[in-house]
Design a protein around this motif. Sequence first.
Motif, PDB file in Angstrom:
ATOM      1  N   ASP A  77      -7.347  -7.262  -8.971  1.00 43.25           N
ATOM      2  CA  ASP A  77      -7.531  -5.829  -9.237  1.00 43.25           C
ATOM      3  C   ASP A  77      -8.061  -5.036  -8.043  1.00 43.25           C
ATOM      4  O   ASP A  77      -7.547  -3.960  -7.739  1.00 43.25           O
ATOM      5  CB  ASP A  77      -8.439  -5.629 -10.446  1.00 43.25           C
ATOM      6  N   PRO A  78      -9.117  -5.515  -7.351  1.00 44.17           N
ATOM      7  CA  PRO A  78      -9.604  -4.728  -6.211  1.00 44.17           C
ATOM      8  C   PRO A  78      -8.563  -4.570  -5.101  1.00 44.17           C
ATOM      9  O   PRO A  78      -8.535  -3.538  -4.423  1.00 44.17           O
ATOM     10  CB  PRO A  78     -10.826  -5.513  -5.717  1.00 44.17           C
ATOM     11  N   TYR A 115      -5.224  -1.394  -1.937  1.00 44.28           N
ATOM     12  CA  TYR A 115      -4.077  -1.594  -1.064  1.00 44.28           C
ATOM     13  C   TYR A 115      -2.746  -1.244  -1.726  1.00 44.28           C
ATOM     14  O   TYR A 115      -1.716  -1.219  -1.048  1.00 44.28           O
ATOM     15  CB  TYR A 115      -4.003  -3.046  -0.587  1.00 44.28           C
ATOM     16  N   GLY A 116      -2.749  -1.028  -3.024  1.00 45.83           N
ATOM     17  CA  GLY A 116      -1.505  -0.734  -3.720  1.00 45.83           C
ATOM     18  C   GLY A 116      -0.968  -1.937  -4.466  1.00 45.83           C
ATOM     19  O   GLY A 116      -1.313  -3.082  -4.180  1.00 45.83           O
ATOM     20  N   GLU A 117      -0.106  -1.689  -5.446  1.00 46.59           N
ATOM     21  CA  GLU A 117       0.404  -2.742  -6.306  1.00 46.59           C
ATOM     22  C   GLU A 117       1.187  -3.813  -5.551  1.00 46.59           C
ATOM     23  O   GLU A 117       1.074  -4.998  -5.824  1.00 46.59           O
ATOM     24  CB  GLU A 117       1.313  -2.130  -7.394  1.00 46.59           C
ATOM     25  N   ASN A 127      -7.657  -1.418   5.170  1.00 50.98           N
ATOM     26  CA  ASN A 127      -6.522  -0.790   4.498  1.00 50.98           C
ATOM     27  C   ASN A 127      -5.340  -1.756   4.415  1.00 50.98           C
ATOM     28  O   ASN A 127      -5.431  -2.917   4.829  1.00 50.98           O
ATOM     29  CB  ASN A 127      -6.126   0.508   5.208  1.00 50.98           C
ATOM     30  N   THR A 128      -4.223  -1.248   3.905  1.00 52.29           N
ATOM     31  CA  THR A 128      -3.047  -2.086   3.665  1.00 52.29           C
ATOM     32  C   THR A 128      -2.476  -2.659   4.956  1.00 52.29           C
ATOM     33  O   THR A 128      -1.975  -3.793   4.976  1.00 52.29           O
ATOM     34  CB  THR A 128      -1.957  -1.274   2.948  1.00 52.29           C
ATOM     35  N   PHE A 162       2.436   3.316   4.481  1.00 49.94           N
ATOM     36  CA  PHE A 162       1.869   2.810   3.234  1.00 49.94           C
ATOM     37  C   PHE A 162       1.006   3.848   2.509  1.00 49.94           C
ATOM     38  O   PHE A 162       0.462   3.573   1.448  1.00 49.94           O
ATOM     39  CB  PHE A 162       1.021   1.556   3.502  1.00 49.94           C
ATOM     40  N   LEU A 163       0.879   5.050   3.113  1.00 53.22           N
ATOM     41  CA  LEU A 163       0.116   6.143   2.502  1.00 53.22           C
ATOM     42  C   LEU A 163      -1.284   5.689   2.076  1.00 53.22           C
ATOM     43  O   LEU A 163      -1.735   5.951   0.968  1.00 53.22           O
ATOM     44  CB  LEU A 163       0.862   6.689   1.289  1.00 53.22           C
ATOM     45  N   CYS A 164      -1.956   4.981   2.958  1.00 57.15           N
ATOM     46  CA  CYS A 164      -3.294   4.498   2.623  1.00 57.15           C
ATOM     47  C   CYS A 164      -4.375   5.113   3.502  1.00 57.15           C
ATOM     48  O   CYS A 164      -5.562   4.918   3.255  1.00 57.15           O
ATOM     49  CB  CYS A 164      -3.350   2.977   2.735  1.00 57.15           C
ATOM     50  N   VAL A 165      -3.968   5.860   4.537  1.00 61.93           N
ATOM     51  CA  VAL A 165      -4.947   6.540   5.387  1.00 61.93           C
ATOM     52  C   VAL A 165      -4.954   8.027   5.074  1.00 61.93           C
ATOM     53  O   VAL A 165      -6.009   8.639   4.881  1.00 61.93           O
ATOM     54  CB  VAL A 165      -4.640   6.305   6.887  1.00 61.93           C
TER      55      VAL A 165
END
Length: 546
Positions: free
Chosen positions: A110-111, A116-118, A415-416, A492-495
């Motif tokens: 889960d974390p 980081y995304g699915e 991040n991812t 990855f749209l994580c930043v």
Amino acid sequence: MSVNWGGLVAVIIFYIIILAIGLFAARKTRGKTDSEDLMLAGRNIGLVVGIFTMTATWVGGGYINGTAQSVFDSGLLWAQAPWGYAISLVLGGLLFAKKMREQGYVTMLDPFQQKYGERMGGLLFLPALSGEVFWSAAILSSLGATVSVILEINLELAVIISACIAVFYTLFGGLYSVAYTDVVQLICIFIGLWICLPFSLTSEYVEPIVDTSTGWLGEWDSKFTGVWIDYALLLMFGGIPWQVYFQRVLSSKTAARAQILSFVAAFGCIVMAIPSVLVGAVARGTDWNMTDYGKDVTNSNIVLPLVLQYLTPPFISFIGLGAVSAAVMSSADSSILSASSMFARNVYKLIFRQKASEREILWVMRIAIFGMGILSTILSLTINSIYGLWYLCSDFVYVVLFPQLFCVIYFEFCNTYGSLAGYIIGLFLRLGGGEPLLGLKPFIKYPYYDEVDGQLFPFRTFCMIISFISILSVSHISRCILMGVDRKWDVFLCVTNIPESTKYSMDDPVELDSKETKGDQLPEPVIEEPSHKSTEELVKSDTYIE
């Protein structure tokens, strides 16, 4: 075919007891269709049951059979798993139990999926799955070894029969059934083995273990110092990132209780290993040619059931063999349930079917149980060493998952990009070192490599450290670069995680309410850090972007 009818009756009786208790405990979940209730028993595991089931995280068929095998083969000095896994429970309680339980996660993954995304979480499911599959294979291998001794049938047939029984039992599902059968499991092991020890120690075919201490204590070979250190660290840290462990942590009523269970279970692991060590010592000092077995032991997998059958009176053998077999059977469901839970929730639901109903998730779990049983059976038939399977199940978990778990819990800036880089680099370096148990030849020869003995450098720990450094460095570099550029470069749209409500194309004309803007001026995009909401909230939220 020669059959030990007493042992066979004992196994059947103990199987019936385990199955009856599992079915009785399953009544607690009757009528419930919430998959989380089945996975975590409603987060309502009591203290006593919690201590037993947490101890049973590691103490099972692979644990007791593997420890006896290792002492018989190499001596106590090289039997690192009992104390290594005990320390892993202590470290897990200190570093992760409180934080994971306070966040209210459902599975260990889960974390990762939250931050980081699915898809990255789904990728991390693979090493977690490999660990559970290898662990289940070790359990089935030890159970097959016991059954083959009792019935004197082909080991492969015994493993297949045992796997079918284990899968059938696991289908009754739910952590309640697993936890309550764990109580019976530990009691059976403790009583069964301790009753057998006085008779085996005083058998006329066994030399006093004091006189054979040189053999069963083992001898130190400085050539393998690096290997010893590597495996010690692997067991201590690789024993933490397991769903089967965190399933117990997350089912606890409170975070403080989750820590207590971890610490008490560590002590339980040491205590439960003592009879197995003594059985291994007894087997090492036995003249097997003089027993009814009539030949030297060539398959050390079956050392423990051999001692119980040939060095104890029939009635005592009845109790010992039945207890060990039942204990192994109870261990099988935990690992299979853990892997099935992660697949159903973190892969099927959150990646492929986000709107899946609870009933659908439950059916996916049941199908996954069959898949786990098949994979575990194939591996248990392919790999001959129970103790080797025991090490291997922590191997990829240690190299790939431990640095990932530590970073996602303790470093907010990860991040991812960093997670993916650490995953690929760690896995590549580990596979490069080869794996004899799987028939993988090394294509990277680390320092001190020997053509006969293989990798003598602690390369697993090296791979883990490089993976850890890669996660931190790539995360930091990517964050520094992407925070100052257009969001289209953030693949990855994580930043630059921009909410859906502010998404627009810079090239297309946009109609705006005059009350909100003046002229052609566009609102400034909102730059946010990755969200820390729960996975369910992220799935439902308009602000989550895959």
